[in-house]
Structures are given as C-alpha cells and as structure tokens.
Design a protein around this motif. Structure first.
Motif, PDB file in Angstrom:
ATOM      1  N   THR A  88       0.870  -1.212  -0.078  1.00 37.43           N
ATOM      2  CA  THR A  88      -0.048  -0.021  -0.094  1.00 37.43           C
ATOM      3  C   THR A  88       1.112   1.141  -0.067  1.00 37.43           C
ATOM      4  O   THR A  88       0.607   2.042  -0.777  1.00 37.43           O
ATOM      5  N   LEU A  89       1.897   1.342   0.911  1.00 33.01           N
ATOM      6  CA  LEU A  89       2.646   2.389   0.960  1.00 33.01           C
ATOM      7  C   LEU A  89       3.380   2.575  -0.623  1.00 33.01           C
ATOM      8  O   LEU A  89       3.536   3.657  -0.915  1.00 33.01           O
ATOM      9  N   ALA A  90       3.786   1.694  -1.138  1.00 33.95           N
ATOM     10  CA  ALA A  90       4.594   1.601  -2.619  1.00 33.95           C
ATOM     11  C   ALA A  90       3.520   2.236  -3.586  1.00 33.95           C
ATOM     12  O   ALA A  90       3.703   3.274  -4.376  1.00 33.95           O
ATOM     13  N   ALA A  91       2.045   1.904  -3.389  1.00 33.92           N
ATOM     14  CA  ALA A  91       1.137   2.005  -4.366  1.00 33.92           C
ATOM     15  C   ALA A  91       0.675   3.385  -4.505  1.00 33.92           C
ATOM     16  O   ALA A  91       0.311   4.044  -5.380  1.00 33.92           O
ATOM     17  N   CYS A  92       0.760   4.095  -3.002  1.00 29.25           N
ATOM     18  CA  CYS A  92       0.088   5.575  -3.042  1.00 29.25           C
ATOM     19  C   CYS A  92       1.230   6.560  -2.598  1.00 29.25           C
ATOM     20  O   CYS A  92       0.929   7.598  -2.266  1.00 29.25           O
ATOM     21  N   ALA A  93       2.562   6.372  -2.920  1.00 27.76           N
ATOM     22  CA  ALA A  93       3.479   7.167  -2.526  1.00 27.76           C
ATOM     23  C   ALA A  93       3.412   8.509  -3.341  1.00 27.76           C
ATOM     24  O   ALA A  93       3.896   9.352  -2.661  1.00 27.76           O
ATOM     25  N   GLU A  94       2.911   8.633  -4.219  1.00 27.40           N
ATOM     26  CA  GLU A  94       2.987  10.009  -4.968  1.00 27.40           C
ATOM     27  C   GLU A  94       1.582  10.464  -4.865  1.00 27.40           C
ATOM     28  O   GLU A  94       1.242  11.771  -5.354  1.00 27.40           O
ATOM     29  N   GLN A  95       0.523   9.955  -3.912  1.00 37.60           N
ATOM     30  CA  GLN A  95      -0.621  10.747  -3.758  1.00 37.60           C
ATOM     31  C   GLN A  95      -0.728  11.736  -2.535  1.00 37.60           C
ATOM     32  O   GLN A  95       0.311  11.809  -1.674  1.00 37.60           O
ATOM     33  N   PRO A  96      -1.640  12.668  -2.413  1.00 28.87           N
ATOM     34  CA  PRO A  96      -1.561  13.579  -1.592  1.00 28.87           C
ATOM     35  C   PRO A  96      -1.724  12.798  -0.057  1.00 28.87           C
ATOM     36  O   PRO A  96      -2.179  11.786   0.029  1.00 28.87           O
ATOM     37  N   GLN A 102      -5.301   7.728   4.639  1.00 28.87           N
ATOM     38  CA  GLN A 102      -6.356   6.695   4.568  1.00 28.87           C
ATOM     39  C   GLN A 102      -6.393   5.474   3.914  1.00 28.87           C
ATOM     40  O   GLN A 102      -6.589   4.402   4.281  1.00 28.87           O
ATOM     41  N   ARG A 103      -5.310   5.374   2.795  1.00 32.84           N
ATOM     42  CA  ARG A 103      -5.518   4.164   2.259  1.00 32.84           C
ATOM     43  C   ARG A 103      -4.375   3.104   3.282  1.00 32.84           C
ATOM     44  O   ARG A 103      -4.729   1.953   3.356  1.00 32.84           O
ATOM     45  N   VAL A 104      -3.557   3.736   4.029  1.00 32.45           N
ATOM     46  CA  VAL A 104      -2.481   3.018   4.787  1.00 32.45           C
ATOM     47  C   VAL A 104      -3.415   2.431   6.144  1.00 32.45           C
ATOM     48  O   VAL A 104      -3.262   1.302   6.396  1.00 32.45           O
ATOM     49  N   LEU A 105      -4.139   3.478   6.635  1.00 29.34           N
ATOM     50  CA  LEU A 105      -5.070   3.004   7.737  1.00 29.34           C
ATOM     51  C   LEU A 105      -6.093   1.994   7.369  1.00 29.34           C
ATOM     52  O   LEU A 105      -6.378   0.915   8.016  1.00 29.34           O
ATOM     53  N   SER A 106      -6.677   2.129   5.988  1.00 25.93           N
ATOM     54  CA  SER A 106      -7.635   1.062   5.692  1.00 25.93           C
ATOM     55  C   SER A 106      -6.940  -0.244   5.716  1.00 25.93           C
ATOM     56  O   SER A 106      -7.638  -1.362   6.044  1.00 25.93           O
ATOM     57  N   LEU A 149       5.161   6.879   6.604  1.00 32.26           N
ATOM     58  CA  LEU A 149       4.072   7.619   6.302  1.00 32.26           C
ATOM     59  C   LEU A 149       4.233   9.063   6.637  1.00 32.26           C
ATOM     60  O   LEU A 149       3.656  10.098   6.153  1.00 32.26           O
ATOM     61  N   ALA A 150       4.448   9.187   7.990  1.00 28.62           N
ATOM     62  CA  ALA A 150       4.634  10.400   8.743  1.00 28.62           C
ATOM     63  C   ALA A 150       5.603  11.297   7.977  1.00 28.62           C
ATOM     64  O   ALA A 150       5.604  12.589   7.844  1.00 28.62           O
ATOM     65  N   LYS A 151       6.741  10.740   7.388  1.00 28.61           N
ATOM     66  CA  LYS A 151       7.908  11.580   6.877  1.00 28.61           C
ATOM     67  C   LYS A 151       7.358  12.068   5.669  1.00 28.61           C
ATOM     68  O   LYS A 151       7.464  13.270   5.089  1.00 28.61           O
ATOM     69  N   ARG A 152       6.357  11.502   4.867  1.00 30.16           N
ATOM     70  CA  ARG A 152       5.828  11.924   3.669  1.00 30.16           C
ATOM     71  C   ARG A 152       4.756  13.097   3.988  1.00 30.16           C
ATOM     72  O   ARG A 152       4.840  14.136   3.246  1.00 30.16           O
ATOM     73  N   GLY A 153       4.248  12.995   5.024  1.00 32.71           N
ATOM     74  CA  GLY A 153       3.536  14.078   5.501  1.00 32.71           C
ATOM     75  C   GLY A 153       4.034  15.484   5.866  1.00 32.71           C
ATOM     76  O   GLY A 153       3.551  16.503   5.415  1.00 32.71           O
ATOM     77  N   LEU A 154       5.262  15.104   6.243  1.00 33.15           N
ATOM     78  CA  LEU A 154       6.214  16.501   6.563  1.00 33.15           C
ATOM     79  C   LEU A 154       6.678  16.873   5.370  1.00 33.15           C
ATOM     80  O   LEU A 154       6.726  17.897   5.217  1.00 33.15           O
TER      81      LEU A 154
END
Length: 214
Positions: A88-96, A102-106, A149-154
C-alpha cells in the motif's frame, strides 16, 4: 548410481517438503478456525487433528504444542499484514498525504479484521492483552511503516514539524486503540466509513472548526 536414481533422489526431498508444507497449512487453517469458534483454551490438539483430518501424532510432528501452533498462526497473520502495508505504501507514494493516510489505515484495519476472531478468542481465554501485546518486533515493524508515512506528511508540509518525533507513535497509538477498544470494552467496532473520520481527526483534531461553531 544411474541418472534416473540420482534424479529421483533430488526430486523426493522436494516432494516431501511440499507435502510437509501442505500438511502444516492444513493444520494452521484448522487451528485458526477452531480457536476463533471455541477459544484457545477450549481447543485441544486432538480437536485440531480431527478438523484437519489427521492423526494427533502428525500434529506433533509439525508443532510441539498448542502454544507453538498459536504463535505460528499469529506470525503468519502479522507477516501478511506487514506485506500488505508495504504494498500500500508503495502504491500510494505519489498521492496527497490525506489519501495516503486513508489508504494505509484502511489496509491496517482490514488486515487486523482477518484475525480479530483469533485475538478475541485469546483474550477470552487469557483474560488480558499480554499474549497479544508481547510482540515488540511486530509493533516495531508497524511503527516503521507509520514512520515512513509520517515523513511523507512532513515532506508535503501537511504535518507539524514540531511533532516529528511523536507522529509515528501517535499514528500507532490511535490505530491500536481503535482496534483494541471494542475487544476490551465493547465499544463499537471500526467501520470502513470511519477511516475517513479518523483521518480528519488526525489531521485536524477533534475540535469544531471556528467557522462551523454556532
């Protein structure tokens, strides 16, 4: 030794290994079902053997006791959960970031739901969370995924840099609390539609927006 006998010698160990692996999987599937249906303490090795259609002695050739079988089951579930989180992390890496969260928690919640009955059965048998939570390696691995995931948010400047050290811990804490509370307290279980609300809570807090206050 002729070529036929040497080839057979090479094939037989592989065949035996495949048979052994298939038998172990049958045992694990039977144990998983029975632990969920009856609870751990009320399920014997004889019960598991009967469900798997095997002799009891065959079970002990694969697992030394019920606890070893249970540990293997949990390890298998955890490995699958971690693999799905990575995918999931790999698939959504470029998304907002909100979409990534939401995808990782799901993915996390869906993976947990597959073995919720097993954990509930363990808690009913053991009366506490010790046998479930005594898995620091697994929790550390999940923490590592939330750290990514947190680093991506930062990086997207969605999360507060002052919380950089706390963000993975907060994510893990919120996720675990939401999962465990229904088991321990009877609180409502997580619904798929609740993930979006959880994302909103994590990003914005629980307070009412000033523009929405009466």
């Amino acid at each position: 030794m002729n070529s036929d006998s040497s080839s057979r010698t090479g094939i037989q160990p592989k065949l035996r290994e495949r048979i052994r692996e298939a038998t172990a999987n049958e045992i694990l599937a039977a144990a998983d079902a029975l632990f969920s249906e009856r609870g751990v303490e009320r399920t014997s090795m004889a019960d598991i053997a009967a469900r798997a259609g095997l002799a009891v002695g065959t079970l002990y050739n694969h697992f030394r006791d019920r606890e070893a079988l249970l540990s293997t089951l949990l390890d298998n579930h955890h490995c699958k959960l971690l693999r799905e989180l990575d995918e999931t992390l790999a698939a959504c890496a470029e998304q907002p970031f909100a979409d990534q969260l939401q995808r990782v928690l799901s993915s996390f919640f869906a993976g947990f739901e597959r073995y919720r009955p097993l954990i509930e059965a363990m808690l009913q048998s053991c009366s506490d969370l010790a046998s479930v939570s005594r898995r620091p390696k697994v929790m550390r691995e999940i923490y590592n995924r939330f750290e990514i995931l947190a680093k991506r948010g930062l990086e997207q400047k969605v999360l507060d840099e002052r919380l950089v050290r706390l963000l993975p811990t907060l994510l893990l804490g919120v996720a675990r609390t939401v999962l465990v509370a229904p088991i321990l307290t009877g609180a409502p279980k997580m619904r798929p539609s609740d993930v979006e609300l959880l994302v909103t809570f994590f990003l914005n807090g629980a307070g009412i927006d000033s523009g929405e206050r009466p």
